[in-house]
Design a protein around this motif. Structure first.
Motif, PDB file in Angstrom:
ATOM      1  N   LEU A 196     102.986 163.191  39.311  1.00  0.00           N
ATOM      2  CA  LEU A 196     102.947 164.589  38.873  1.00  0.00           C
ATOM      3  C   LEU A 196     102.031 164.795  37.673  1.00  0.00           C
ATOM      4  N   ALA A 197     101.813 163.757  36.877  1.00  0.00           N
ATOM      5  CA  ALA A 197     101.099 163.911  35.603  1.00  0.00           C
ATOM      6  C   ALA A 197      99.752 164.613  35.760  1.00  0.00           C
ATOM      7  N   GLY A 198      99.012 164.246  36.802  1.00  0.00           N
ATOM      8  CA  GLY A 198      97.692 164.851  36.986  1.00  0.00           C
ATOM      9  C   GLY A 198      97.728 166.326  37.308  1.00  0.00           C
ATOM     10  N   HIS A 199      98.877 166.827  37.757  1.00  0.00           N
ATOM     11  CA  HIS A 199      98.989 168.250  38.124  1.00  0.00           C
ATOM     12  C   HIS A 199      99.420 169.117  36.947  1.00  0.00           C
ATOM     13  N   LEU A 200      99.768 168.509  35.829  1.00  0.00           N
ATOM     14  CA  LEU A 200     100.319 169.281  34.723  1.00  0.00           C
ATOM     15  C   LEU A 200      99.260 169.987  33.883  1.00  0.00           C
ATOM     16  N   LYS A 201      98.004 169.859  34.274  1.00  0.00           N
ATOM     17  CA  LYS A 201      96.949 170.651  33.614  1.00  0.00           C
ATOM     18  C   LYS A 201      96.999 172.105  34.064  1.00  0.00           C
ATOM     19  N   ASP A 202      97.654 172.314  35.203  1.00  0.00           N
ATOM     20  CA  ASP A 202      97.838 173.669  35.711  1.00  0.00           C
ATOM     21  C   ASP A 202      98.962 174.346  34.922  1.00  0.00           C
ATOM     22  N   GLU A 203      98.667 175.470  34.300  1.00  0.00           N
ATOM     23  CA  GLU A 203      99.636 176.135  33.413  1.00  0.00           C
ATOM     24  C   GLU A 203     100.887 176.583  34.156  1.00  0.00           C
ATOM     25  N   ARG A 204     100.728 177.040  35.402  1.00  0.00           N
ATOM     26  CA  ARG A 204     101.886 177.499  36.164  1.00  0.00           C
ATOM     27  C   ARG A 204     102.821 176.313  36.450  1.00  0.00           C
ATOM     28  N   THR A 205     102.242 175.178  36.813  1.00  0.00           N
ATOM     29  CA  THR A 205     103.046 173.986  37.092  1.00  0.00           C
ATOM     30  C   THR A 205     103.763 173.516  35.833  1.00  0.00           C
ATOM     31  N   LEU A 206     103.043 173.506  34.713  1.00  0.00           N
ATOM     32  CA  LEU A 206     103.631 173.061  33.451  1.00  0.00           C
ATOM     33  C   LEU A 206     104.781 173.979  33.034  1.00  0.00           C
TER      34      LEU A 206
END
Length: 498
Positions: A93-103
């Motif tokens: 998941l770490a690589g997807h946390l640059k997306d503000e909605r996901t974070l």
């Protein structure tokens, strides 16, 4: 199988941590730990990957929850349907946390999980997560396989290979144990691959394959962190002199073994080798690894230092942690005074050297794993006094300029190493002519005279070697004051290596 990882994860779940981060490349083992604990605690388990979305983690080929392939969609679903007593496993998941909605969705989910006795488990090769998540996450580092588990890995791998094609196993108990011990520091998949690679070419495994196991381990660890695997082909017999040091090392040759520990012997912690440049400190470090049949890793002190605050200390702690996981192992810090020189004087680096030196001293005092530290140094004046205090090392050896007997051995070793019969040379004359020369200078004179012999198309002679010696004054002459001061300092402070 040891319960270390299972027990650690169970404690985190019982403490109701909302998020557990497991940074690892051993995904299969991490999943086994989580699933096993979920079963033991009678908890539900969901698993998410970007390729499948959310589904039951305990049932293979279970139906996938619709619209959950995107991480934000999966997290939104979990927020609306916050599961009670559930372990939610999310892979990579770490690589997807640059997306503000996901974070944002992840932060909202974490605020709800603790209330329903559930935990989010992030299994990821990377530990680079946003600070807002890191504050709520508890990191859990998986242990590397211990002796018992490695034994089972070797046996099961050989059994699987034998079932496909007969494997000739020619190992006595001591050889098998040596192979298992030298697999320490590798992951489960790496240990398995090491066995497969060793056996696959001839469908046989015997005592001689220990070298191949060690070579595999060096390749696997090369380029990881600041620890560099070192080739070790030299033996103690290939080093002239140093009788006291050799005797001390041979007495402790098997002291890192489990049998020695069971006998009540505390594993030796290490030695500090001080002395004149070129006298054989680095060769001795390599020879110890060969004699003890242990991997040798050198700490790249230059790679420790980082411009960012806190990163240098972090790298040192990680290097020492990695050495402990690789145990039994020999850790070599070459020219240790260069790494911590500022710790011995008024700080010129904002206290960085002092902090790092303190970290090293604490580790030396408190570590319990069989890691044998060999530190070498040329400049005693640059060493922090605390390093020389009794108890830091098992012994402090001073490697002086070789005496006559040692020089006689060194000449014979270097001539024989280059396919020259020492009996054809006047070793007594070479011994007299090389007074004040160190081992490296004797080797260089041998090399230089062989070049001369080749260019003149003549046989190498004693006189040609003498001429090469006389053409290059030794360090004890060009830096006489410094060398003499060092030798005088060592008297009464160190054990003479010869």
């Amino acid at each position: 199988m040891p319960r270390t990882d299972y027990d650690c994860f169970t404690k985190l779940i019982l403490a109701r941590h909302p998020c557990v981060l497991i940074p690892t490349f051993e995904e299969a083992h991490a999943l086994e730990v989580v699933r096993t604990v979920a079963g033991e605690r009678q908890m539900h388990a969901l698993m998410w990957t970007v390729t499948t979305g959310l589904q039951d983690a305990m049932v293979r080929d279970d139906a996938i929850i619709a619209d959950t392939a995107h991480p934000a969609g999966a997290l939104a679903h979990l927020c609306k349907h916050t599961p009670s007593r559930t372990l939610v496993i999310m892979l990579d998941l770490a690589g997807h946390l640059k997306d503000e909605r996901t974070l944002r969705s992840l932060r909202e989910l974490l605020s709800k999980l603790a209330a329903v006795e559930s935990t989010l488990v992030l299994i990821d090769p990377s530990d680079e997560i946003p600070s807002s998540i890191r504050a709520a996450a508890t990191r859990m580092d998986l242990s590397l396989p211990g002796t018992e588990e490695l034994t089972q890995i070797v046996k099961s791998t050989l059994r699987e290979m034998h079932n496909r094609r007969a494997v000739d196993v020619q190992l006595i108990r001591g050889d098998f144990d040596a192979i298992v011990q030298n697999l320490s520091g590798l992951s489960r998949s790496q240990a398995r691959q090491a066995v497969i690679e060793t056996v696959s070419d001839d469908q046989r495994i015997d005592a001689s394959d220990l070298k191949r196991i060690i070579e595999f381990k060096k390749r696997a660890l090369r380029g990881v962190g600041v620890l560099e695997p070192v080739e070790t082909f030299i033996t103690l017999d290939q080093i002239g002199g140093l009788a006291n040091l050799k005797k001390w090392l041979r007495l402790r040759e098997n002291a890192l073994s489990e049998e020695a520990i069971a006998f009540g012997i505390e594993p030796p912690r290490g030695v500090l080798m001080l002395g004149v440049q070129g006298a054989g400190k680095s060769l001795s470090a390599k020879a110890v690894a060969t004699a003890w049949k242990r991997p040798l890793v050198r700490m790249d002190v230059g790679a420790l230092f980082d411009r960012y605050i806190g990163e240098s200390e972090k790298r040192l702690r990680e290097a020492l942690r990695q050495a402990a996981m690789m145990s039994p192992v020999i850790l070599w810090i070459d020219e240790i005074e260069k790494a911590f020189a500022s710790a011995a004087a008024q700080s010129v680096d904002g206290g960085l050297s002092k902090r790092m030196f303190g970290t090293l001293l604490t580790w030396m005092q408190e570590h319990t794993k069989p890691v044998f530290l060999i530190a070498t140094a040329n400049d005693v004046s640059a060493l922090p006094p605390e390093l020389l205090r009794k108890g830091r090392f098992d012994e402090i050896f001073f490697i002086d300029l070789p005496a006559a007997d040692a020089r006689h051995q060194i000449w014979a070793i270097h001539l024989q190493k280059r396919d020259r019969d020492p009996g054809l040379f006047d070793l007594d004359e070479l011994t007299r002519e090389s007074e004040g020369y160190n081992g490296a200078e004797i080797e260089q004179a041998t090399k230089s005279s062989i070049y001369d012999s080749f260019s003149r198309n003549t046989l190498l002679s004693t006189q040609m070697i003498v001429q090469a010696l006389r053409a290059s004054p030794p360090l004890s002459v060009t830096m006489a004051e410094k060398v003499n001061a060092l030798r005088e300092w060592a008297v009464g402070r160190c054990v003479m290596a010869d």
